[in-house]
Enzyme design. Structure first.
Site, PDB file in Angstrom:
ATOM      1  N   TRP A 101      38.840-119.971  53.477  1.00 35.50           N
ATOM      2  CA  TRP A 101      37.802-119.121  54.048  1.00 35.50           C
ATOM      3  C   TRP A 101      37.813-117.717  53.480  1.00 35.50           C
ATOM      4  O   TRP A 101      36.746-117.140  53.207  1.00 35.50           O
ATOM      5  CB  TRP A 101      37.878-119.119  55.584  1.00 35.50           C
ATOM      6  CG  TRP A 101      37.422-120.441  56.114  1.00 35.50           C
ATOM      7  CD1 TRP A 101      38.195-121.388  56.722  1.00 35.50           C
ATOM      8  CD2 TRP A 101      36.101-121.001  56.019  1.00 35.50           C
ATOM      9  NE1 TRP A 101      37.438-122.495  57.017  1.00 35.50           N
ATOM     10  CE2 TRP A 101      36.156-122.292  56.603  1.00 35.50           C
ATOM     11  CE3 TRP A 101      34.889-120.554  55.506  1.00 35.50           C
ATOM     12  CZ2 TRP A 101      35.025-123.117  56.675  1.00 35.50           C
ATOM     13  CZ3 TRP A 101      33.767-121.380  55.575  1.00 35.50           C
ATOM     14  CH2 TRP A 101      33.851-122.642  56.158  1.00 35.50           C
ATOM     15  N   ASP A 169      37.904-111.491  59.540  1.00 37.82           N
ATOM     16  CA  ASP A 169      37.261-112.744  59.944  1.00 37.82           C
ATOM     17  C   ASP A 169      38.243-113.424  60.898  1.00 37.82           C
ATOM     18  O   ASP A 169      39.268-113.947  60.476  1.00 37.82           O
ATOM     19  CB  ASP A 169      37.000-113.620  58.711  1.00 37.82           C
ATOM     20  CG  ASP A 169      36.497-115.020  59.090  1.00 37.82           C
ATOM     21  OD1 ASP A 169      36.332-115.301  60.291  1.00 37.82           O
ATOM     22  OD2 ASP A 169      36.285-115.828  58.166  1.00 37.82           O
ATOM     23  N   LYS A 193      34.517-122.214  67.741  1.00 36.38           N
ATOM     24  CA  LYS A 193      35.903-122.682  67.888  1.00 36.38           C
ATOM     25  C   LYS A 193      36.448-122.277  69.255  1.00 36.38           C
ATOM     26  O   LYS A 193      36.816-123.123  70.057  1.00 36.38           O
ATOM     27  CB  LYS A 193      36.767-122.120  66.769  1.00 36.38           C
ATOM     28  CG  LYS A 193      36.367-122.717  65.420  1.00 36.38           C
ATOM     29  CD  LYS A 193      36.559-121.761  64.299  1.00 36.38           C
ATOM     30  CE  LYS A 193      35.758-122.108  63.079  1.00 36.38           C
ATOM     31  NZ  LYS A 193      35.838-123.490  62.613  1.00 36.38           N
TER      32      LYS A 193
HETATM   33  C1  PLP Z   1      37.927-118.731  59.347  1.00 45.19           C
HETATM   34  C2  PLP Z   1      36.519-119.183  59.166  1.00 45.19           C
HETATM   35  N1  PLP Z   1      35.620-118.327  58.653  1.00 45.19           N
HETATM   36  C3  PLP Z   1      34.343-118.671  58.477  1.00 45.19           C
HETATM   37  C4  PLP Z   1      33.894-119.931  58.802  1.00 45.19           C
HETATM   38  C5  PLP Z   1      32.448-120.286  58.560  1.00 45.19           C
HETATM   39  O1  PLP Z   1      31.778-120.313  59.746  1.00 45.19           O
HETATM   40  P1  PLP Z   1      30.237-120.772  59.850  1.00 45.19           P
HETATM   41  O2  PLP Z   1      30.197-122.222  59.583  1.00 45.19           O
HETATM   42  O3  PLP Z   1      29.885-120.371  61.234  1.00 45.19           O
HETATM   43  O4  PLP Z   1      29.474-120.001  58.840  1.00 45.19           O
HETATM   44  C6  PLP Z   1      34.772-120.854  59.348  1.00 45.19           C
HETATM   45  C7  PLP Z   1      34.306-122.211  59.726  1.00 45.19           C
HETATM   46  O5  PLP Z   1      35.040-123.115  60.029  1.00 45.19           O
HETATM   47  C8  PLP Z   1      36.123-120.468  59.525  1.00 45.19           C
HETATM   48  O6  PLP Z   1      37.021-121.327  60.036  1.00 45.19           O
END
Ligand code: PLP
Length: 359
Positions: A101, A169, A193
């Site tokens: 991520w 994040d 989550k």
């Molecule tokens: C740590 C993290 N950041 C970003 C995201 C991306 O999120 P989204 O699908 O809401 O764009 C996720 C998705 O699992 C994630 O676990």
């Protein structure tokens, strides 16, 4: 209450039953008024009250004062990967690349401007987050971006770094423990989550950032404009925000974030104990044990065939969503706030039983 199984999905993920039941009631008939909360104007008094209470409760849980705004945005955490640099990347920004991520966040930012990768653990398949001693931070970075819990690889930053313009994040650990948001420039996370249904991104933004914003093509992508409009420049995801409010109420009733941290640590310990006492049958994927996530517990079995059998047998026993991320394989048990201790006890018992039969 209808029967609910233990759902270990990484997200969208299990939510607390009490909060879901209250939300379901509000969806059908809000406070006995004969309409549902998703059926009324976001500019009417009912939803305005929901929005205000959600902002106030979120601040209360985090011990946040007037320094920061609480925003409920759309587009997922992924959209923020672009919107953050669009607003704040002037010269160069620092990125810690510790997993799938944060790597993605850095790659999106690169489309907007210049970034400096302060350290990366990609060479070891992201089996840990590079420790602070290895970070090559720039002295003049516009901000420093980290992902505090790498959902795919199952590790976390034990303590969030200190930096004058830290951007975090926190998607997969939001409100699972107290966070030093007061000391952060911006913290964001997709709701799906720990916080509610997909479709809402919780963003906490320090107000002194607004004068530093660049001009963006649309007000929708301006944190300042979103804050001034209480995230209602256009129609917000009203029902999603309502569920967040119920989750915030639930968290407070559980004793707040310090209580959640304790409970989550105890839940994670049940699974890590089952891994560590398996004589190598289960192998944790995180090389630095200190960094093992309290939200996403990742491990491997001796073979693909045993992994498949583990996932299938667990599902038959009422434990679903255990398959690891598609690029990583193995097992991932996501145990967010809503996973009860009993779920982790059941999985730990199943792991011991499975290992003893297959070793
Ligand atoms: C740590 C993290 N950041 C970003 C995201 C991306 O999120 P989204 O699908 O809401 O764009 C996720 C998705 O699992 C994630 O676990």
């Amino acid at each position: 209450m209808s029967h609910r199984i233990f759902n270990f999905s990484a997200g969208p993920a299990m939510l607390p039953t009490e909060a879901l039941e209250k939300s379901a009631q509000a969806l059908v008939n809000y406070q006995g008024k004969g309409f549902g909360i998703a059926e009324v104007s976001h500019r009417g008094k009912e939803f305005e009250a929901v929005n205000d209470e959600a902002i106030a409760r979120c601040k209360q849980l985090l011990g946040l004062g007037d320094t920061h705004d609480v925003l409920f945005l759309q587009g997922g955490a992924t959209q923020l990967f672009t919107v953050i640099p669009l607003n704040f990347l002037h010269g160069s920004a620092d990125y810690l690349v510790s997993g799938e991520w944060s790597k993605k966040a850095a790659s999106f930012a690169k489309e907007v401007g210049k970034i400096n990768t302060v350290a990366s653990s990609e060479a070891s398949n992201f089996d840990h987050a590079p420790p602070p001693g290895q970070w090559k931070l720039a002295s003049d970075a516009d901000y420093f971006h980290v992902c505090s819990n790498e959902t795919v690889h199952g590790h976390r930053l034990v303590a969030w770094p200190q930096h004058p313009n830290l951007i975090v994040d926190a998607s997969s650990e939001f409100l699972s423990r107290p966070h030093p948001v007061k000391d952060c420039a911006l913290v964001y996370g997709g709701a799906q989550k720990n916080l509610g249904p997909a479709g809402v991104v919780l963003v906490l933004v320090r107000k002194d950032l607004y004068p530093k914003q660049k001009k963006v093509p649309s007000k929708l992508w301006s944190f300042k404009d979103q804050a001034e409009n209480k995230s209602m420049i256009n129609t917000p995801p009203t029902f999603g925000i309502y569920v967040l409010l119920e989750i915030f109420r639930w968290l407070e009733a559980q004793g707040g974030l310090a209580a959640m941290e304790k409970r989550n640590a105890a839940k994670a310990a049940l699974l890590y104990d089952a891994i560590d006492s398996s004589n190598g049958f289960y192998k944790g994927t995180v090389s630095d044990q200190q960094q093992r996530s309290h939200m996403n517990v990742t491990y491997r079995l001796p073979s693909e065939a045993l992994t498949d059998e583990f996932v299938k047998t667990a599902a038959a026993g009422g434990m679903m969503g255990l398959k690891g991320y598609r690029t990583v394989g193995g097992i991932r048990a996501s145990i967010y706030n809503a996973m009860p201790v009993e779920g982790c006890q059941a999985l730990a018992a199943f792991m011991r039983d499975f290992a003893s039969k297959k070793s």
